[in-house]
Design an enzyme around this catalytic site. Structure first.
Site, PDB file in Angstrom:
ATOM      1  CG  HIS A  88      -1.516   3.904   4.970  1.00  0.00           C
ATOM      2  ND1 HIS A  88      -2.646   3.328   5.168  1.00  0.00           N
ATOM      3  CD2 HIS A  88      -0.501   2.877   4.121  1.00  0.00           C
ATOM      4  CE1 HIS A  88      -2.583   2.366   3.872  1.00  0.00           C
ATOM      5  NE2 HIS A  88      -1.832   2.023   3.873  1.00  0.00           N
TER       6      HIS A  88
ATOM      7  CG  ASP B 152      -5.288   4.709   5.724  1.00  0.00           C
ATOM      8  OD1 ASP B 152      -5.664   4.545   3.513  1.00  0.00           O
ATOM      9  OD2 ASP B 152      -4.668   5.320   6.207  1.00  0.00           O
TER      10      ASP B 152
ATOM     11  CB  SER C 298      -0.707   0.585   1.190  1.00  0.00           C
ATOM     12  OG  SER C 298      -0.401   0.262   2.376  1.00  0.00           O
TER      13      SER C 298
END
Length: 180
Positions: free
Chosen positions: A96, A123, A57
């Site tokens: 992230h 998210d 990701s």
């Protein structure tokens, strides 16, 4: 099979005192590793000073198997920083980028919204039900450095536990049978 037989014979030839000495040595190695980990926790201010990237990701910045070094300072978190956070109800931390920061007017606390660089949306679907922002207590640390590909060892041992048990057994056997 010959090597294993030699190791077993080596263990049988040890007297009780040698066996206890080897067991104490193994215990000291494990204790030293724990002390180093706790020391890193104190220095970095993070509950987990080192994490492995487990998914794609964050590509192309970080690839699966990269190891990230974390630090958690008192400085406010800003958009663009890469953070590692825990979500209520999930065991595995997520790596992230912060895409939006929201400062609460009443308390001055900063809430953040994150997104994986390689993901299409933010998210919010990963957060706990009804949660729209991450608070500071969710964040484990900021990424301050990385080692590419080194974390593959962890990923392989997690996905194929038999390799982990073989490795731990072989290392334990090596420590116990060493003659020094």
């Amino acid at each position: 099979m010959g090597w294993i037989r030699e190791q077993i014979d080596s263990i049988k030839s040890l007297n009780f005192r040698q066996l206890v000495t080897q067991a104490v040595s193994l215990g000291m190695i494990v204790t030293s590793a724990l002390i180093i980990w706790k020391g890193l926790m104190c220095i970095t201010g993070s509950e987990s000073p080192v994490v492995v990237v487990l998914s794609g990701s964050m590509e192309p910045g970080f690839k699966r198997g990269d190891i990230l070094f974390l630090h958690m300072s008192k400085d406010p978190i800003r958009a663009g920083e890469i953070v590692v956070f825990n979500v209520d109800g999930r065991e595995i931390p997520i790596v992230h980028r912060v895409i939006k920061v929201h400062e609460r007017q009443d308390t001055g606390e900063v809430d953040v919204l994150t997104k994986g660089d390689n993901n299409f949306g933010d998210d919010r679907l990963l957060y706990a039900h009804g949660q729209l922002w991450l608070q500071r207590h969710h964040i484990m640390g900021r990424a301050v450095g990385f080692l590419p590909y080194v974390g593959w060892v962890t990923i392989i041992m997690t996905e194929k536990p038999i390799i982990k048990y073989i490795l731990i057994g072989a290392l334990g056997l090596l420590v116990i049978t060493s003659k020094e």
